[in-house]
Design an enzyme around this catalytic site. Structure first.
Site, PDB file in Angstrom:
ATOM      1  N   CYS A 289      28.882  62.113  19.737  1.00 41.35           N
ATOM      2  CA  CYS A 289      29.401  62.533  21.050  1.00 41.35           C
ATOM      3  C   CYS A 289      30.276  61.428  21.636  1.00 41.35           C
ATOM      4  O   CYS A 289      31.310  61.696  22.230  1.00 41.35           O
ATOM      5  CB  CYS A 289      28.254  62.875  21.989  1.00 41.35           C
ATOM      6  SG  CYS A 289      27.036  61.571  22.147  1.00 41.35           S
TER       7      CYS A 289
ATOM      8  N   GLU B 267      23.855  66.479  28.898  1.00 40.81           N
ATOM      9  CA  GLU B 267      24.575  65.473  28.105  1.00 40.81           C
ATOM     10  C   GLU B 267      25.398  66.260  27.093  1.00 40.81           C
ATOM     11  O   GLU B 267      24.864  66.760  26.101  1.00 40.81           O
ATOM     12  CB  GLU B 267      23.583  64.552  27.375  1.00 40.81           C
ATOM     13  CG  GLU B 267      22.653  63.755  28.277  1.00 40.81           C
ATOM     14  CD  GLU B 267      23.369  62.631  29.014  1.00 40.81           C
ATOM     15  OE1 GLU B 267      24.544  62.366  28.728  1.00 40.81           O
ATOM     16  OE2 GLU B 267      22.730  62.035  29.894  1.00 40.81           O
TER      17      GLU B 267
HETATM   18  P1  NAD Z   1      24.719  73.032  20.528  1.00 39.60           P
HETATM   19  O1  NAD Z   1      25.179  73.189  21.916  1.00 39.60           O
HETATM   20  O2  NAD Z   1      25.159  74.026  19.523  1.00 39.60           O
HETATM   21  O3  NAD Z   1      23.127  73.042  20.456  1.00 39.60           O
HETATM   22  C1  NAD Z   1      22.324  72.110  21.159  1.00 39.60           C
HETATM   23  C2  NAD Z   1      20.933  72.674  21.312  1.00 39.60           C
HETATM   24  O4  NAD Z   1      20.973  73.783  22.203  1.00 39.60           O
HETATM   25  C3  NAD Z   1      20.298  73.187  20.029  1.00 39.60           C
HETATM   26  O5  NAD Z   1      18.946  72.816  20.002  1.00 39.60           O
HETATM   27  C4  NAD Z   1      20.445  74.686  20.167  1.00 39.60           C
HETATM   28  O6  NAD Z   1      19.491  75.432  19.446  1.00 39.60           O
HETATM   29  C5  NAD Z   1      20.253  74.870  21.656  1.00 39.60           C
HETATM   30  N1  NAD Z   1      20.773  76.121  22.205  1.00 39.60           N
HETATM   31  C6  NAD Z   1      21.762  76.909  21.712  1.00 39.60           C
HETATM   32  N2  NAD Z   1      21.961  77.972  22.526  1.00 39.60           N
HETATM   33  C7  NAD Z   1      21.087  77.843  23.560  1.00 39.60           C
HETATM   34  C8  NAD Z   1      20.812  78.616  24.724  1.00 39.60           C
HETATM   35  N3  NAD Z   1      21.472  79.735  25.004  1.00 39.60           N
HETATM   36  N4  NAD Z   1      19.860  78.181  25.566  1.00 39.60           N
HETATM   37  C9  NAD Z   1      19.192  77.022  25.318  1.00 39.60           C
HETATM   38  N5  NAD Z   1      19.403  76.261  24.221  1.00 39.60           N
HETATM   39  C10 NAD Z   1      20.343  76.661  23.348  1.00 39.60           C
HETATM   40  O7  NAD Z   1      25.118  71.550  20.101  1.00 39.60           O
HETATM   41  P2  NAD Z   1      24.962  70.843  18.678  1.00 39.60           P
HETATM   42  O8  NAD Z   1      25.964  71.420  17.742  1.00 39.60           O
HETATM   43  O9  NAD Z   1      23.528  70.834  18.264  1.00 39.60           O
HETATM   44  O10 NAD Z   1      25.347  69.350  19.031  1.00 39.60           O
HETATM   45  C11 NAD Z   1      26.661  68.868  19.008  1.00 39.60           C
HETATM   46  C12 NAD Z   1      27.180  68.723  20.421  1.00 39.60           C
HETATM   47  O11 NAD Z   1      26.315  67.873  21.147  1.00 39.60           O
HETATM   48  C13 NAD Z   1      28.538  68.050  20.475  1.00 39.60           C
HETATM   49  O12 NAD Z   1      29.334  68.704  21.422  1.00 39.60           O
HETATM   50  C14 NAD Z   1      28.212  66.640  20.940  1.00 39.60           C
HETATM   51  O13 NAD Z   1      29.274  65.984  21.586  1.00 39.60           O
HETATM   52  C15 NAD Z   1      27.064  66.887  21.837  1.00 39.60           C
HETATM   53  N6  NAD Z   1      26.256  65.681  22.012  1.00 39.60           N
HETATM   54  C16 NAD Z   1      26.271  65.061  23.221  1.00 39.60           C
HETATM   55  C17 NAD Z   1      25.536  63.902  23.415  1.00 39.60           C
HETATM   56  C18 NAD Z   1      25.523  63.198  24.750  1.00 39.60           C
HETATM   57  O14 NAD Z   1      24.621  62.409  24.973  1.00 39.60           O
HETATM   58  N7  NAD Z   1      26.461  63.437  25.630  1.00 39.60           N
HETATM   59  C19 NAD Z   1      24.756  63.383  22.360  1.00 39.60           C
HETATM   60  C20 NAD Z   1      24.769  64.039  21.147  1.00 39.60           C
HETATM   61  C21 NAD Z   1      25.509  65.197  20.985  1.00 39.60           C
END
Ligand code: NAD
Length: 485
Positions: free
Chosen positions: A268, A234
């Site tokens: 998002c 997502e």
């Molecule tokens: P992010 O990608 O920076 O981090 C998300 C999660 O992934 C965090 O818990 C982070 O610690 C973890 N992570 C980071 N690197 C990783 C790796 N190499 N392996 C595994 N996990 C890792 O995103 P964010 O800044 O926390 O969230 C914002 C983003 O999320 C925006 O792009 C938003 O659109 C998206 N979002 C999407 C939805 C949806 O349902 N489509 C919902 C909410 C947010």
């Protein structure tokens, strides 16, 4: 040796909300092992047993909602009212998943067909065992629970790695489940940064449910590919709202403003672009501008638009605003502040389609409003980005038609974001917004795999035998001609 830790800081005032361990791969392995040991008993509880625990959990969260909202506000900076609204939506999903799991996932009979008349056929949905959930910070309750509750209701145990910006919210959720759920190994927490999430991908879980940015989603998928661990992704969006010439312009302006600026635009499925028919463009702009002027940005309790939760995001928001203006767009309201994490609501008009402000996810309180000559042009522009998460259309007569032509997993007609509040609807996107679904029937199925079962009721013509006779082969030849010739 002391365990390494990190602090979760409040974007409201910089204070330390809590200090949490940075779990390494060995720690994550141990937690996943505990979850694996707990899985058979959780599964054996059956749908009714799990349902009663999930419903009790929902009650507990509802009764302690004010406390949870406080933790959410401390870690994300969002207004308390918004935190409360997020909890309300999440509670509805917990109940829905608990109550519908048996209907969706229970054993289902399938007709065996004429060739296999002597077989009784059925499909069972089997939980993966342990599901790893990796969450973002922007909706730290609603978003991860969209995976966690559905995975639990389906019979999996869960290991949750919350965002490093919202570990206290994650801890609150896991603790509250343990209060009512008995075995704390059913829903556990691991905390840390990207490396902890990466370790979870490699810990031998049955499935990973990832919510976050598109860039991280690709890294997660690559890590899961090493062990063929299935994933739900997502990811981000650049959602558009379309306004036709016959639209209710007050409703459309209200929706655009809420869609763009609620949660400081860190949504998002937030609205980042609006395409308005040129015949009503000026009227729409007037109504929208008036509404944006009413928004109060700040960190105090009366503010309706809070700070940017993740400080490094401010550079992207600044860049997008600058790019919109330098490429020929007009700044109507707001703009990037010199310093700090509170952005005023920013309204931009007539921004060229090649600008980053139109093409890339901004994830801040900004909105681009562009005019179009026809709604065909609006659809074409809306679909011209890599993302395909959701969208919104305002039209009295053409809502359904426009909705069907927008590339995305979820569309609201004459409202905004409403699909997320309907637990029975699937939630997810296409393209750079990811794949797989949470919520609804699809969201329950996502956390199971189908197992096909046949039971022989009585012996018939034995086709699967090394001792099959020539007579049977001749009969098969006749059956082929008779049935399909
Ligand atoms: P992010 O990608 O920076 O981090 C998300 C999660 O992934 C965090 O818990 C982070 O610690 C973890 N992570 C980071 N690197 C990783 C790796 N190499 N392996 C595994 N996990 C890792 O995103 P964010 O800044 O926390 O969230 C914002 C983003 O999320 C925006 O792009 C938003 O659109 C998206 N979002 C999407 C939805 C949806 O349902 N489509 C919902 C909410 C947010």
């Amino acid at each position: 040796m002391t365990e390494p830790t990190f602090d979760s800081l409040s974007p409201l005032d910089g204070r330390v909300v809590g200090t949490f361990p940075i779990h390494d791969s060995e720690d994550v392995q141990k937690v996943v092992e505990r979850a694996r040991t707990a899985a058979p008993e959780w599964r054996t509880l059956g749908f009714p047993g799990r349902r009663s625990i999930l419903v009790a959990w929902r009650r507990y969260v509802a009764r302690h909602a004010a406390e949870l909202a406080g933790v959410m506000r401390a870690e994300t900076g969002k207004p308390l009212g918004d935190a409360q609204l997020e909890i309300l939506l999440a509670l509805d999903h917990i109940g829905w998943a608990a109550k519908n799991a048996e209907r969706v996932l229970g054993r289902r009979r399938v007709p065996s067909g004429i060739l296999m008349l002597n077989q009784e056929s059925s499909v069972e949905r089997v939980p993966f065992g342990v599901v790893g959930v990796i969450g973002p910070w922007n909706y730290p309750v609603f978003t991860p629970l969209g995976s966690i509750t559905y995975a639990l209701a389906a019979g999996n145990t869960v290991v949750f790695k919350p965002s490093e910006y919202t570990p206290a919210v994650g801890q609150w959720l896991a603790r509250s489940f343990a209060e009512v759920g008995g075995d704390p190994s059913v829903f556990q927490l691991v905390t840390g940064f990207g490396a902890t999430g990466s370790a979870l991908c490699r810990a031998g879980v049955g499935k990973i449910a990832f919510t976050g940015s598109t860039a991280t989603g690709k890294v997660v998928m690559a890590a899961c590919a090493e062990s063929l661990t299935p994933v739900v992704i997502e990811a981000g969006g650049k959602d558009a709202l379309l306004v036709d010439e016959d639209a209710d312009l007050d409703a459309a302006a209200e929706a655009a403003v809420w869609g763009a600026y609620s949660n400081a635009g860190q949504t998002c499925i937030g609205i980042e672009r609006v395409y308005v028919h040129e015949r009503v463009y000026d009227q729409f702009m007037k109504k929208t501008t008036a509404r944006v002027r009413e928004i109060r940005a700040g960190t105090d309790e009366k503010a309706t638009l809070g700070p940017i939760t993740m400080p490094k995001q401010t550079a992207i928001i600044r860049d997008h605003i600058a790019d919109a203006v330098s490429s020929g767009g007009t700044l109507v309201l707001g703009g990037a502040p010199e310093r700090g994490v509170v952005f005023p609501p920013t309204l931009l008009r007539d921004v060229p389609e090649f600008s980053d402000a139109v093409r890339e996810e901004t994830f801040g309180p900004t909105l681009v409003v562009n005019r179009v000559a026809t709604m065909d042009e609006a659809v074409e522009r809306a679909n011209a980005v890599r993302y395909g998460l959701s969208g919104s259309v305002f039209s009295r007569k053409h809502g359904r038609d426009l909705a069907s032509r927008i590339r995305g997993g979820m569309i609201a007609i004459n409202s905004v974001i409403s699909f997320a509040a309907v637990p029975g609807l699937p939630f997810g996107g296409v393209g750079d917004s990811g794949f797989g679904r949470i919520h609804g029937d699809d969201g329950l199925r996502e956390f199971t795999y189908p197992k096909a079962i046949t039971r022989q009721r009585f012996p018939l013509l034995t086709l699967t035998s090394m001792r099959r006779s020539g007579r049977v082969d001749r009969l098969v030849g006749r059956i082929i001609r008779l049935l399909f010739g």
